[in-house]
Design an enzyme around this catalytic site. Structure first.
Site, PDB file in Angstrom:
ATOM      1  NE  ARG A 153     -12.984   2.311   5.986  1.00  0.00           N
ATOM      2  CZ  ARG A 153     -11.854   2.010   5.330  1.00  0.00           C
ATOM      3  NH1 ARG A 153     -10.958   2.942   5.073  1.00  0.00           N
ATOM      4  NH2 ARG A 153     -11.628   0.777   4.950  1.00  0.00           N
ATOM      5  CD  GLU A 201     -11.062  -5.168   5.891  1.00  0.00           C
ATOM      6  OE1 GLU A 201     -10.210  -4.353   5.493  1.00  0.00           O
ATOM      7  OE2 GLU A 201     -11.207  -6.313   5.406  1.00  0.00           O
ATOM      8  CE1 TYR A 238      -7.263   4.282  -1.948  1.00  0.00           C
ATOM      9  CE2 TYR A 238      -6.902   1.918  -2.128  1.00  0.00           C
ATOM     10  CZ  TYR A 238      -7.152   3.034  -1.359  1.00  0.00           C
ATOM     11  OH  TYR A 238      -7.290   2.905  -0.012  1.00  0.00           O
ATOM     12  CD  GLU A 281      -2.701  -1.279   2.463  1.00  0.00           C
ATOM     13  OE1 GLU A 281      -3.658  -0.504   2.563  1.00  0.00           O
ATOM     14  OE2 GLU A 281      -2.389  -2.101   3.339  1.00  0.00           O
ATOM     15  N   GLY A 306      -7.445   5.436   4.930  1.00  0.00           N
ATOM     16  CA  GLY A 306      -6.981   6.328   3.889  1.00  0.00           C
ATOM     17  C   GLY A 306      -7.391   7.768   4.137  1.00  0.00           C
ATOM     18  CB  SER A 328      -5.547  -0.717   0.073  1.00  0.00           C
ATOM     19  OG  SER A 328      -5.350   0.419   0.857  1.00  0.00           O
ATOM     20  CG  ASN A 377      -9.080  -0.391   7.306  1.00  0.00           C
ATOM     21  OD1 ASN A 377      -8.204  -0.940   6.661  1.00  0.00           O
ATOM     22  ND2 ASN A 377     -10.360  -0.690   7.156  1.00  0.00           N
ATOM     23  CG  ASP A 411     -14.442  -1.041   6.338  1.00  0.00           C
ATOM     24  OD1 ASP A 411     -14.632   0.136   6.706  1.00  0.00           O
ATOM     25  OD2 ASP A 411     -13.463  -1.392   5.653  1.00  0.00           O
TER      26      ASP A 411
END
Length: 347
Positions: A273, A289, A234, A20, A295, A165, A291, A275
Site C-alpha cells: 500500500r 511511505e 485502531y 505492531e 493491514g 501503524s 507498506n 500512501d
C-alpha cells in the site's frame, strides 16, 4: 495445487516482536477467516513479543521443520522483525515460498528515510524532510534543532524511521514540543525522520503484482483525530475512508501511476500500500511511505480498495498466494532451492 494433494498447505505467521504485534493478530484473524478452506489447509503460527514461536498455544520447537512442510507462507507481520526483511530472510533460508516483497524490497521499504532517498533518486515527488540520528541527537540536540528549523517550518511530523501503524509519531507545532517528539521516536528506533507538515489530503493506493503490478484507484483517509495516528487507525471511532477518493480523473490516474513507480523503485513484489499527500493549496502530490505488508483488518484500506475494484477479500488472498508461488517458480528455475518441486499457481 501440487499433484495428488487436495489442498495447498498455507502457513499463516502473525504476532511478532514489534510494537505492531496486536495489529498483526487482528490482521491475521481476518486473513484466516477469508482463506477458502476448500483450497487451503492452514497452519497458524504466532510469534510472541519475546520472539518465541507458538502453534495451537504451545511452543513450536521445530520451526524450520514446520515451515519446510508448507507450500507457501503468508507472513502477516507488521513492522520490525516481520516487514523489514528478517522473516523473509528466514523463509529464503528454509526454502519456502512466501507472500509479499523479498528481503531487499522489505528492508528498503521498512526504512522511511532510505525509501525517500530511493524515490528521490528515481525522480519521484517526496516532501521536505530531515534525517536525525539518535546518537547525534543525544550529544548535540541544539545543533539538530537548528538544522531542522533551517530546512523546515512548523508544524512538523516526527517519526521513527523503521516503524509502522503510526507508532511513535508526533505532530509538532512549536519548538517547545520538538525535543519530546524526537525522544518518543527515538524510543522505537536509532534513526528518525522529521517531515514538513503539509495542509494536505491523505490518499492511499493498493498495489498488487510482481513484474507487471496493477494499482487500485486511491482511497482517502479522513482522520478522526488531528492526524492519522495509531489511535485514529485502531483504537477510536471517528476516522473515515472514502473509496474511491473523490478526485478528478487526471489526479486519480496520476496517483495510481505514482504508486506503481514507487512500488517498483524499491523493488517490491506481491503487494503493498502506497500512501500520499495531496497538498490542498498547490494540488501537488507527494509520496509519503510504502507498506509491504499492509493491514488486513476489517477497517484496513488495502483489502477495501480491491473489494471496491471487484476483487473480494477471499479472491484477493488467492491472488496474493498465486503471486508468491509465481515468484518461487521463477527463482527455482534459476537454481534457487525453494521447495521440492514446481508448485502450480492456479489456486
Amino acid at each position: 495445487m501440487p499433484a495428488g494433494r487436495k489442498k495447498l498447505r498455507v502457513g499463516l505467521i502473525c504476532g511478532g516482536r514489534s510494537g505492531e504485534h496486536d495489529v498483526s493478530l487482528v490482521s491475521a484473524r481476518a486473513v484466516a477467516e477469508n482463506l477458502d478452506r476448500h483450497k487451503y489447509q492452514v497452519t497458524r503460527m504466532r510469534i510472541t513479543r519475546q520472539g518465541q514461536w507458538r502453534q495451537d498455544g504451545k511452543p513450536l520447537r521445530e520451526v524450520w521443520a514446520t515451515l519446510g512442510r508448507l507450500d507457501v507462507v503468508l507472513p502477516i507481520l507488521h513492522g520490525p522483525y516481520g516487514e523489514d526483511g528478517t522473516i523473509q530472510g528466514l523463509l529464503e533460508m528454509v526454502g519456502v515460498p512466501y507472500a509479499g516483497a523479498g528481503v531487499l524490497g522489505s528492508a528498503v521499504a521498512m526504512d522511511k528515510e532510505l525509501t525517500k532517498r530511493v524515490w528521490l533518486q528515481a525522480g519521484l515527488p517526496v516532501g521536505p524532510y530531515v534525517r536525525v540520528d539518535k546518537s547525534v541527537w543525544q550529544h548535540t540536540p541544539r545543533h539538530i534543532t537548528a538544522d531542522i528549523e533551517k530546512h523546515l517550518r512548523y508544524p512538523l511530523f516526527v517519526k521513527p524511521a523503521n516503524m509502522g501503524s503510526s507508532v511513535g509519531i508526533s505532530k509538532v507545532k512549536r519548538r517547545s514540543q520538538l525535543s519530546a517528539a524526537i525522544d518518543l521516536a527515538a524510543a522505537y528506533d536509532t534513526k528518525m525522520v522529521v517531515e514538513q507538515g503539509l495542509d494536505a489530503r491523505e490518499l492511499e493506493c493498493s498495489v498488487l503484482g510482481n513484474h507487471e503490478p496493477t494499482a487500485s484507484a486511491p482511497g482517502e483517509v479522513l482522520p478522526g483525530r488531528e492526524f492519522y495516528d495509531y489511535a485514529a487507525k485502531y483504537a477510536q471511532a471517528g476516522s473515515r475512508t472514502l473509496i474511491p477518493a473523490p478526485l478528478p480523473a487526471k489526479v486519480t490516474r496520476r496517483v495510481s501511476d505514482l504508486a506503481l513507480a514507487a512500488f517498483q523503485a524499491v523493488e517490491c513484489q506481491g503487494l503493498a500500500r502506497v500512501d500520499f499527500f495531496l497538498e490542498r493549496r498547490t494540488g501537488r502530490i507527494y509520496l509519503n511511505e510504502i507498506n509491504t505488508m499492509p493491514g488486513f483488518t476489517s477497517i484496513s484500506m488495502y483489502p477495501k480498495l480491491w473489494e471496491a475494484a471487484g476483487l473480494p477479500f477471499p479472491k484477493l488472498l488467492d491472488r496474493i498466494i498465486a503471486l508468491a508461488l509465481e515468484r518461487a517458480n521463477e527463482r527455482r528455475a534459476l537454481g534457487h532451492p525453494i521447495g521440492e518441486k514446481r508448485v502450480a499457481i492456479s489456486v
